[in-house]
Design a protein around this motif. Structure first.
Motif, short mmCIF file in Angstrom:
data_model
loop_
_atom_site.label_atom_id
_atom_site.label_comp_id
_atom_site.label_asym_id
_atom_site.label_seq_id
_atom_site.Cartn_x
_atom_site.Cartn_y
_atom_site.Cartn_z
N HIS A 11 0.85 -1.19 0.00
CA HIS A 11 0.00 0.00 0.00
C HIS A 11 0.89 1.24 0.00
CE1 HIS A 11 -3.58 -2.28 2.05
NE2 HIS A 11 -3.48 -2.54 0.76
N ALA A 12 0.97 1.91 -1.15
CA ALA A 12 1.75 3.14 -1.22
C ALA A 12 1.07 4.24 -0.42
CB ALA A 12 1.90 3.57 -2.68
N ALA A 13 1.88 5.13 0.13
CA ALA A 13 1.35 6.22 0.96
C ALA A 13 0.30 7.03 0.22
CB ALA A 13 2.48 7.11 1.44
N ASP A 14 0.56 7.32 -1.05
CA ASP A 14 -0.36 8.19 -1.80
C ASP A 14 -1.57 7.45 -2.35
OD1 ASP A 14 0.77 6.75 -3.86
OD2 ASP A 14 1.70 8.48 -4.85
N TYR A 193 1.28 -6.32 9.27
CA TYR A 193 1.10 -5.11 8.48
C TYR A 193 2.18 -4.14 8.94
CZ TYR A 193 -1.39 -1.55 5.77
OH TYR A 193 -1.73 -0.61 4.84
N ALA A 194 3.16 -3.92 8.07
CA ALA A 194 4.32 -3.07 8.39
C ALA A 194 4.07 -1.67 7.85
CB ALA A 194 5.59 -3.66 7.78
N PHE A 195 4.05 -0.68 8.75
CA PHE A 195 3.77 0.71 8.38
C PHE A 195 5.02 1.53 8.68
CE2 PHE A 195 2.07 4.98 9.40
CZ PHE A 195 1.40 5.24 8.21
N LEU A 196 5.62 2.10 7.62
CA LEU A 196 6.85 2.86 7.79
C LEU A 196 6.50 4.30 8.14
CD1 LEU A 196 9.95 2.59 7.65
CD2 LEU A 196 9.82 3.37 5.28
N ILE A 197 6.68 4.67 9.39
CA ILE A 197 6.35 6.01 9.84
C ILE A 197 7.25 7.05 9.19
CG2 ILE A 197 6.19 7.51 11.87
CD1 ILE A 197 5.51 4.95 13.49
N LYS A 198 8.53 6.73 9.10
CA LYS A 198 9.46 7.62 8.39
C LYS A 198 10.66 6.82 7.93
CE LYS A 198 12.03 9.24 12.47
NZ LYS A 198 12.45 10.43 13.24
N GLY A 199 11.39 7.37 6.94
CA GLY A 199 12.60 6.74 6.46
C GLY A 199 12.43 5.95 5.19
N LYS A 200 13.35 5.04 4.96
CA LYS A 200 13.30 4.12 3.82
C LYS A 200 13.75 2.74 4.30
CE LYS A 200 14.07 7.34 -0.05
NZ LYS A 200 12.73 7.11 -0.64
N ALA A 201 12.98 1.72 3.90
CA ALA A 201 13.28 0.36 4.33
C ALA A 201 12.95 -0.62 3.22
CB ALA A 201 12.48 0.01 5.58
N THR A 202 13.55 -1.79 3.29
CA THR A 202 13.25 -2.88 2.38
C THR A 202 12.85 -4.09 3.21
OG1 THR A 202 14.85 -2.06 0.75
CG2 THR A 202 14.13 -4.34 0.52
N LEU A 208 10.09 0.34 0.73
CA LEU A 208 9.09 1.22 1.33
C LEU A 208 9.71 2.58 1.63
CD1 LEU A 208 8.08 -1.78 2.11
CD2 LEU A 208 6.83 -0.65 3.95
N SER A 209 8.92 3.62 1.37
CA SER A 209 9.27 4.98 1.77
C SER A 209 8.29 5.45 2.83
CB SER A 209 9.25 5.92 0.55
OG SER A 209 10.21 5.52 -0.40
N GLU A 210 8.46 6.68 3.29
CA GLU A 210 7.65 7.21 4.39
C GLU A 210 6.14 7.04 4.15
OE1 GLU A 210 6.83 11.59 6.26
OE2 GLU A 210 8.93 10.94 6.10
N ARG A 211 5.47 6.43 5.12
CA ARG A 211 4.03 6.18 5.15
C ARG A 211 3.58 5.08 4.19
NH1 ARG A 211 4.87 9.76 9.35
NH2 ARG A 211 2.88 10.56 10.14
#
Length: 242
Positions: A11-14, A193-202, A208-211
């Motif tokens: 699920h992309a942030a936008d 369900y992994a939600f990236l609050i901030k930063g960049k992760a794989t 994944l980017s922020e949100r």
């Protein structure tokens, strides 16, 4: 990680639902209020993940809930809570709050500040047992205890985290750029369900980017790398609805 059977939903942030009410700017990971997406009704027992920003002095007036586990995680500012159980409190960044609505409860949430925004995550999880007596809890968690590792903040067990009426486990982690880690699924049959609050992760090869968020099921472990300083929330929940 079991790469043969793992299932992934990105699920992309936008791509989230969005509602700006003036005093409230909210992004919905799943169908909520006027945002309805039949492909995003829930992830297992995770029903709602709202990313909310509330203007100074504004908030949600008294309203009812029942048979839902409601968790609030402040990211910025102070959120003032009152409910029909007699609880009156303020939750701040570093705190986690839970309310088991059970047979029914009324509550309100307001930005305590008259000057600054409050930002928080509002999370709803379907309960394991219905019609329990409503209950409330909150706890402050030291940020240093999640530096480059995961800190469990919600679980159904007596492990120092706040209790939830579901076989669900929430973990927060703050990781430096270049770090990597693994996460073991807490209970067989759960997904994350992994939600990236901030930063960049794989996560398992998914960037994944922020949100951004990634739902992962039918596996027993996640492999995670961080390319920027990051804050990650993992919602480890049963995939089956009763």
């Amino acid at each position: 990680m079991d790469t043969k059977t793992a299932q992934y939903t990105f699920h992309a942030a936008d791509s989230r639902g969005h509602a700006n009410h003036g005093w409230l700017n909210s992004h919905h990971s799943f169908s909520f209020a006027s945002y309805h997406n039949p492909e995003r009704m829930h992830f297992g027992t995770l029903r709602v993940l709202n990313d909310d920003t509330v203007d100074a002095g504004m908030g949600f007036g008294k309203h009812p809930h029942e048979n839902m586990e409601i968790v609030s995680i402040p990211l910025q500012g102070d959120l003032e809570h009152q409910d029909s159980m007699g609880n009156s409190s303020v939750i701040r960044q570093g705190d986690v709050q839970i309310m088991s609505a059970g047979t029914g409860v009324y509550h309100s949430e307001y930005n305590k500040s008259k000057e600054d925004l409050v930002k928080f995550l509002q999370i709803w999880v379907f309960p394991k047992e219905r019609n329990i007596e409503p209950r409330y809890d909150q706890k402050s968690y030291p940020a240093e205890d999640r530096q480059n590792r995961f800190q469990r903040v919600v679980s159904p067990e007596e492990d120092g985290s706040i209790w939830i009426n579901q076989d669900a486990y929430f973990s927060l982690g703050n990781f430096e750029a270049g770090k990597s880690t693994k996460y073991d699924i807490a209970r067989k049959g759960n997904g994350v369900y992994a939600f990236l609050i901030k930063g960049k992760a794989t996560i398992d090869g998914h960037e994944l980017s922020e949100r951004d968020a990634l739902g992962v099921s039918e596996t027993n472990q996640l492999d995670i790398q961080f390319s920027e300083d990051s804050e990650l929330l993992l919602l480890d929940v049963p995939m089956g609805l009763r």
